[in-house]
Enzyme design. Structure first.
Site, PDB file in Angstrom:
ATOM      1  N   CYS A   1      52.757  52.197 -23.302  1.00 38.91           N
ATOM      2  CA  CYS A   1      53.712  51.320 -22.614  1.00 38.91           C
ATOM      3  C   CYS A   1      53.838  51.637 -21.128  1.00 38.91           C
ATOM      4  O   CYS A   1      53.485  50.808 -20.286  1.00 38.91           O
ATOM      5  CB  CYS A   1      55.065  51.408 -23.301  1.00 38.91           C
ATOM      6  SG  CYS A   1      54.965  50.923 -25.019  1.00 38.91           S
TER       7      CYS A   1
ATOM      8  N   LEU B   1      62.140  49.316 -28.028  1.00 39.23           N
ATOM      9  CA  LEU B   1      61.989  50.349 -29.060  1.00 39.23           C
ATOM     10  C   LEU B   1      61.142  51.497 -28.538  1.00 39.23           C
ATOM     11  O   LEU B   1      60.135  51.274 -27.868  1.00 39.23           O
ATOM     12  CB  LEU B   1      61.298  49.753 -30.289  1.00 39.23           C
ATOM     13  CG  LEU B   1      61.861  48.433 -30.814  1.00 39.23           C
ATOM     14  CD1 LEU B   1      60.989  47.910 -31.947  1.00 39.23           C
ATOM     15  CD2 LEU B   1      63.297  48.634 -31.286  1.00 39.23           C
TER      16      LEU B   1
ATOM     17  N   GLU C   1      58.687  54.590 -29.632  1.00 41.93           N
ATOM     18  CA  GLU C   1      57.915  55.069 -30.770  1.00 41.93           C
ATOM     19  C   GLU C   1      58.566  56.339 -31.300  1.00 41.93           C
ATOM     20  O   GLU C   1      59.007  57.180 -30.523  1.00 41.93           O
ATOM     21  CB  GLU C   1      56.469  55.353 -30.355  1.00 41.93           C
ATOM     22  CG  GLU C   1      55.668  54.082 -30.220  1.00 41.93           C
ATOM     23  CD  GLU C   1      54.210  54.350 -29.877  1.00 41.93           C
ATOM     24  OE1 GLU C   1      53.692  55.429 -30.216  1.00 41.93           O
ATOM     25  OE2 GLU C   1      53.610  53.456 -29.261  1.00 41.93           O
TER      26      GLU C   1
HETATM   27  C1  UGA Z   1      58.907  53.341 -23.896  1.00 41.65           C
HETATM   28  C2  UGA Z   1      60.395  53.020 -23.570  1.00 41.65           C
HETATM   29  O1  UGA Z   1      61.155  54.220 -23.584  1.00 41.65           O
HETATM   30  C3  UGA Z   1      60.968  52.030 -24.584  1.00 41.65           C
HETATM   31  O2  UGA Z   1      62.289  51.678 -24.232  1.00 41.65           O
HETATM   32  C4  UGA Z   1      60.067  50.777 -24.592  1.00 41.65           C
HETATM   33  O3  UGA Z   1      60.519  49.814 -25.535  1.00 41.65           O
HETATM   34  C5  UGA Z   1      58.636  51.174 -24.947  1.00 41.65           C
HETATM   35  O4  UGA Z   1      58.172  52.118 -23.957  1.00 41.65           O
HETATM   36  C6  UGA Z   1      57.785  49.935 -24.940  1.00 41.65           C
HETATM   37  O5  UGA Z   1      57.628  49.315 -23.893  1.00 41.65           O
HETATM   38  O6  UGA Z   1      57.351  49.498 -26.008  1.00 41.65           O
HETATM   39  P1  UGA Z   1      57.666  54.969 -25.622  1.00 41.65           P
HETATM   40  O7  UGA Z   1      56.386  54.533 -24.978  1.00 41.65           O
HETATM   41  O8  UGA Z   1      57.760  55.001 -27.110  1.00 41.65           O
HETATM   42  O9  UGA Z   1      58.890  54.006 -25.149  1.00 41.65           O
HETATM   43  O10 UGA Z   1      57.937  56.424 -25.103  1.00 41.65           O
HETATM   44  P2  UGA Z   1      59.070  57.215 -24.284  1.00 41.65           P
HETATM   45  O11 UGA Z   1      59.959  57.926 -25.219  1.00 41.65           O
HETATM   46  O12 UGA Z   1      59.705  56.334 -23.297  1.00 41.65           O
HETATM   47  O13 UGA Z   1      58.155  58.303 -23.521  1.00 41.65           O
HETATM   48  C7  UGA Z   1      57.101  57.886 -22.645  1.00 41.65           C
HETATM   49  C8  UGA Z   1      56.377  59.070 -22.054  1.00 41.65           C
HETATM   50  O14 UGA Z   1      57.190  59.701 -21.078  1.00 41.65           O
HETATM   51  C9  UGA Z   1      55.976  60.179 -23.028  1.00 41.65           C
HETATM   52  O15 UGA Z   1      54.658  60.587 -22.716  1.00 41.65           O
HETATM   53  C10 UGA Z   1      56.963  61.288 -22.761  1.00 41.65           C
HETATM   54  O16 UGA Z   1      56.441  62.564 -23.057  1.00 41.65           O
HETATM   55  C11 UGA Z   1      57.187  61.113 -21.271  1.00 41.65           C
HETATM   56  N1  UGA Z   1      58.483  61.624 -20.773  1.00 41.65           N
HETATM   57  C12 UGA Z   1      59.650  61.093 -21.242  1.00 41.65           C
HETATM   58  C13 UGA Z   1      58.503  62.606 -19.810  1.00 41.65           C
HETATM   59  O17 UGA Z   1      57.449  63.092 -19.353  1.00 41.65           O
HETATM   60  N2  UGA Z   1      59.715  63.047 -19.336  1.00 41.65           N
HETATM   61  C14 UGA Z   1      60.890  62.540 -19.784  1.00 41.65           C
HETATM   62  O18 UGA Z   1      61.951  62.978 -19.310  1.00 41.65           O
HETATM   63  C15 UGA Z   1      60.858  61.545 -20.776  1.00 41.65           C
END
Ligand code: UGA
Length: 449
Positions: free
Chosen positions: A279, A154, A156
């Site tokens: 995460c 999932l 957030e």
């Molecule tokens: C992440 C995973 O995407 C989920 O699949 C997983 O279940 C979750 O961790 C977990 O282990 O519980 P999440 O932490 O909610 O989900 O956030 P993401 O949407 O993955 O983003 C993570 C970070 O990466 C954010 O700081 C976002 O700004 C950054 N990001 C994301 C980038 O800098 N560039 C991108 O292209 C995408």
């Protein structure tokens, strides 16, 4: 089925709420009695899209209940989801003491056989240890428990939608009966027999959900390997951005074209301030640690982590270059949460930026649609504004730290006369450099000359 959920954080609450919305009877418990009291009173302690409405309707239907008594929750369910925290230790290794504690409670409090399901993110082999612990803590050393791993994927902000429309459901089991029980738990999702709170019954057509039955070790590894790979992809895009700046190319053009190759895929290639949250940073560390513990040097992930840490330095270099002296300057920070659509600030890149700006003597004004109240306690010296235009009033520079749509859609024509100086340093590449320059801004971003 009667299910129990231990731990009412992001994972536990979303899992419990969605399983109740899918038709199960769910009892939730948490070590934080105040959190349970709030949940019993109908409050939702976290901000997650659609969570409030599904919790309210599950409550009305009598399908979800909360208790601060872990024993009561343990006895209520045939299957127990462990959703407690596994924070990083100083060394980066995952701290599994909460899992151990829960194993002891289950062994001591259960009065009938249970399926114990790890939902928390844990390093490979935790399931085997959990099985041993359940037996060791049971009277006579005889375990009445089957263990399974069911990692969550999932995100957030979109967690409820992700739960009802998963790409895959992974269950790591030791025997067929545990797989059958988990299939039954997820039957409403697999057969799409639920009322979707996100699309209100008109869900886009989807492929069949893959229900993957693996060993427990594989299931645990799938979770860490997936998160680490996504983190690696982001760091890769960030190095490409650095290269683009030196060479005179545009990282958005490059990553867009790369992503059209289905073997690469277009997501998670956005360059900028890098990844944060509870995460990715901890999972990358824990995975490096796990690999080292079995004699594998995961250099690739060490580089991923290093590149990510450097993003803050790169961003502040741009701020310095633009502002020259930071001390005494009025800086508007747009975004505090680690990403858009959440109030979560854990390991948010924005917080490190704010910390360093304050250390240098900047006058920081900050805004965020959801994360202000959580940040206030950490940085009392910052002035907070609900309205981004108020944060920009009198600013020498605007620093974009989170990719919220409200910032993406900001009216810079309106903002410009409010600011003391038309300077924008964009840590999330939200705007077109040409457009910002046409509006008369001095504009800096990542990987676009
Ligand atoms: C992440 C995973 O995407 C989920 O699949 C997983 O279940 C979750 O961790 C977990 O282990 O519980 P999440 O932490 O909610 O989900 O956030 P993401 O949407 O993955 O983003 C993570 C970070 O990466 C954010 O700081 C976002 O700004 C950054 N990001 C994301 C980038 O800098 N560039 C991108 O292209 C995408």
């Amino acid at each position: 089925m009667r299910l129990s959920v231990i731990g009412c954080g992001y994972v536990g609450l979303v899992t419990g709420a969605c399983l109740a919305a899918a038709g199960h009877e769910v009892t939730c418990t948490d070590i934080d009695a105040e959190r349970i009291r709030r949940l019993q009173a109908g409050e939702v302690p976290i901000y997650e899209h659609h969570l409030e409405e599904i919790l309210a309707s599950a409550r009305k239907a009598g399908r979800i209940s909360y208790t601060a008594d872990a024993g009561e929750a343990i006895r209520a369910g045939d299957a127990i989801f462990i959703c407690v925290g596994t924070p990083p230790k100083e060394s980066g290794e995952a701290d599994l003491s909460a899992i151990d504690q829960v194993a002891r409670q289950i062994a001591e409090q259960a009065r009938s056989p249970k399926l114990v399901i790890e939902k928390s993110t844990v390093p490979a082999r935790t399931g085997l240890e959990l099985q041993r612990a359940l037996a060791a803590y049971s009277s006579g050393g005889k375990s009445n428990f089957r263990v399974a791993s069911n990692p969550e994927f999932l995100r957030e902000g979109t967690a409820v939608g992700d739960f009802f429309h998963p790409d895959r459901i992974v269950v790591g089991v030791e025997d067929e009966s545990a797989a059958a029980d988990l299939r039954e738990i997820y039957r409403p999702i697999l057969e799409r027999k639920f009322h979707c709170p996100v699309h209100k019954g008109s869900c886009p057509s989807q492929h069949e959900v893959a229900f993957l039955v693996t060993t427990i070790n594989s299931a645990e590894l799938i979770k860490h390997a997936s998160n680490s790979f996504l983190a690696l992809k982001i760091s890769y895009a960030n190095v490409i951005a650095d290269l683009c700046e030196r060479i005179g190319a545009d990282v958005k053009e490059v990553t867009h074209a790369m992503g059209l190759d289905p073997r690469i895929g277009g997501q998670f290639l956005s360059a900028g301030l890098g990844f944060g949250g509870f995460c990715f940073p901890k999972d990358v560390q824990a995975f490096i640690h796990l690999a080292a513990s079995v004699g594998v040097d995961f250099d690739l992930l060490k580089a991923t982590e290093r590149v990510n840490k450097q993003r803050i330095d790169r961003f502040l270099e741009k701020v310095h270059k633009a502002l020259w002296v930071v001390k005494g300057k009025h800086v508007a920070v747009l975004g505090l949460a680690f990403k858009a659509n959440t109030d979560d600030i854990r390991f948010a890149p924005a917080l490190e930026v704010v910390k360093r700006l304050l250390e240098e003597g900047a006058i920081v004004h900050a805004t965020d649609p959801e994360a202000i109240s959580r940040t206030k306690a950490l940085f009392p010296k910052v002035t907070y504004h609900e309205d981004p235009y108020d944060a920009l009033r009198g600013a020498d520079a605007a620093l974009v730290c989170t990719e919220w749509d409200v910032f993406r859609n900001l009216d810079w024509n309106r903002a410009k006369p409010l600011m003391a100086r038309g300077l924008v340093v964009d840590g999330r590449n939200l705007y077109s450099p040409k457009h910002m320059r046409d509006l008369g801004f001095e504009y800096y971003s990542f990987g676009r000359s």
